[in-house]
Every structure is written in C-alpha cells, then in structure tokens.
Design an enzyme around this catalytic site. Sequence first.
Site, PDB file in Angstrom:
ATOM      1  N   SER A 115      -3.787  -6.977  -0.527  1.00 27.88           N
ATOM      2  CA  SER A 115      -4.921  -6.290  -0.212  1.00 27.88           C
ATOM      3  C   SER A 115      -5.175  -5.300  -1.118  1.00 27.88           C
ATOM      4  O   SER A 115      -5.177  -4.859  -1.678  1.00 27.88           O
ATOM      5  CB  SER A 115      -3.561  -5.506   0.457  1.00 27.88           C
ATOM      6  OG  SER A 115      -4.592  -4.831   1.570  1.00 27.88           O
ATOM      7  N   GLU A 130      -6.392   0.775  -5.771  1.00 28.94           N
ATOM      8  CA  GLU A 130      -5.191  -0.078  -5.955  1.00 28.94           C
ATOM      9  C   GLU A 130      -5.386  -1.712  -5.282  1.00 28.94           C
ATOM     10  O   GLU A 130      -6.295  -1.526  -4.178  1.00 28.94           O
ATOM     11  CB  GLU A 130      -3.834   0.826  -5.062  1.00 28.94           C
ATOM     12  CG  GLU A 130      -4.452   1.008  -3.696  1.00 28.94           C
ATOM     13  CD  GLU A 130      -3.846   0.190  -2.989  1.00 28.94           C
ATOM     14  OE1 GLU A 130      -2.645  -0.763  -2.888  1.00 28.94           O
ATOM     15  OE2 GLU A 130      -3.492   0.203  -1.878  1.00 28.94           O
ATOM     16  N   HIS A 141       0.414  -1.069   0.112  1.00 30.59           N
ATOM     17  CA  HIS A 141      -0.153   0.160  -0.122  1.00 30.59           C
ATOM     18  C   HIS A 141       1.008   1.291  -0.083  1.00 30.59           C
ATOM     19  O   HIS A 141       0.197   2.320   0.242  1.00 30.59           O
ATOM     20  CB  HIS A 141      -1.000  -0.432   1.363  1.00 30.59           C
ATOM     21  CG  HIS A 141      -1.642  -0.987   1.361  1.00 30.59           C
ATOM     22  ND1 HIS A 141      -2.858  -1.299   0.068  1.00 30.59           N
ATOM     23  CD2 HIS A 141      -2.256  -2.450   1.744  1.00 30.59           C
ATOM     24  CE1 HIS A 141      -3.197  -2.133   0.408  1.00 30.59           C
ATOM     25  NE2 HIS A 141      -3.653  -2.336   1.162  1.00 30.59           N
TER      26      HIS A 141
END
Length: 168
Positions: free
Chosen positions: A102, A127, A53
């Site tokens: 994720s 994303e 992330h």
Amino acid sequence: MDRVFLETKIMATDDGAISGIAWKFGAPDRIGDWIEPGAFKGAKLPIPMLFGHDMNDPIGTWDGADEKSDGLHLFGKLLVDDLQRAREVRALVKSGAVRGISVGFITKKASARTGGGRTIKSLELLEASLVTVPMHPGARVTSAKSAIDALRIAEAINRASVALRKGA
C-alpha cells in the site's frame, strides 16, 4: 495522506531483499481514482517501508523504484539483520499471510473524473507499506484507509484517557 492497497506477488529472500508492484496502471480504484503513468516520476528514494502504514513500525527501506508500462515496481530491503520485527514480517511474507503493498502519498496534481474519483497526474510518494489484507490486484483504495486512521485516533484517545486517570 492517500493510501492505496494492492494485492501483488511479493518476493522476499532470506537476506531481506524484497520487491513487488506498488501500483498497477490502467485501472481505477474503488472510488474511481486513477494514477497516471509518470505520476511517480521524481520519487525521492529511499522511502520508509512500514508495516500497515504504522509510522511507529518501520521494517526497512524501499531503495529502488522502476516505473514500467504495467505499473510502479519497488525494490527494497527488510532490515532482518537488525530488527526482530523485520524478521517476523519476512516470515509472514514468505508464508503468504502478507501479500500486499500500500502506497502512502500526497496528491500534487489531479483532476475530477466523470462518475467520481480523480485522475492523479503528480504525487509525492511518502512511504510504502506491507499490508496483511490486500484489496484489489489494481491497487485499490478502500475504507481501510479510514479504518487505519480510526485505529490511530482510538489509540491516542486510550493513551490520553490513561494519562488523565493517572493525573487525577
């Protein structure tokens, strides 16, 4: 932005092609959130493929998404011909050290669930990241979300502190 961690089998080839399940339907995460089939419809592709992330660590793109009965499947490419970091991440995926995906998204439509959490019916997929520590095979949201935000804040504070010391 919400994040969901998923332990899955990720396949990465020498040319950087990569695929995996980004969300499994039919199970809530640790706080009780449940993403409904159809919530990922209308995902605007491509979306960034990040590592952990980190918006400053793009390593490829997710170019395809297929919502099947078992969950959201993503298909993309690590930019192994152009980025050393993508080659490093590919090696980590192939070794099994990185085996989670994720998703980062903005919730558009949700309702409270009895016992906690939400039923998410619509979202905007922003994303999907490859992560080192996958949580649950059912794409579980964890406190890692808060830990990632805390690390970013700590980095910003450290940079500001250094800048202030230089200016003093």
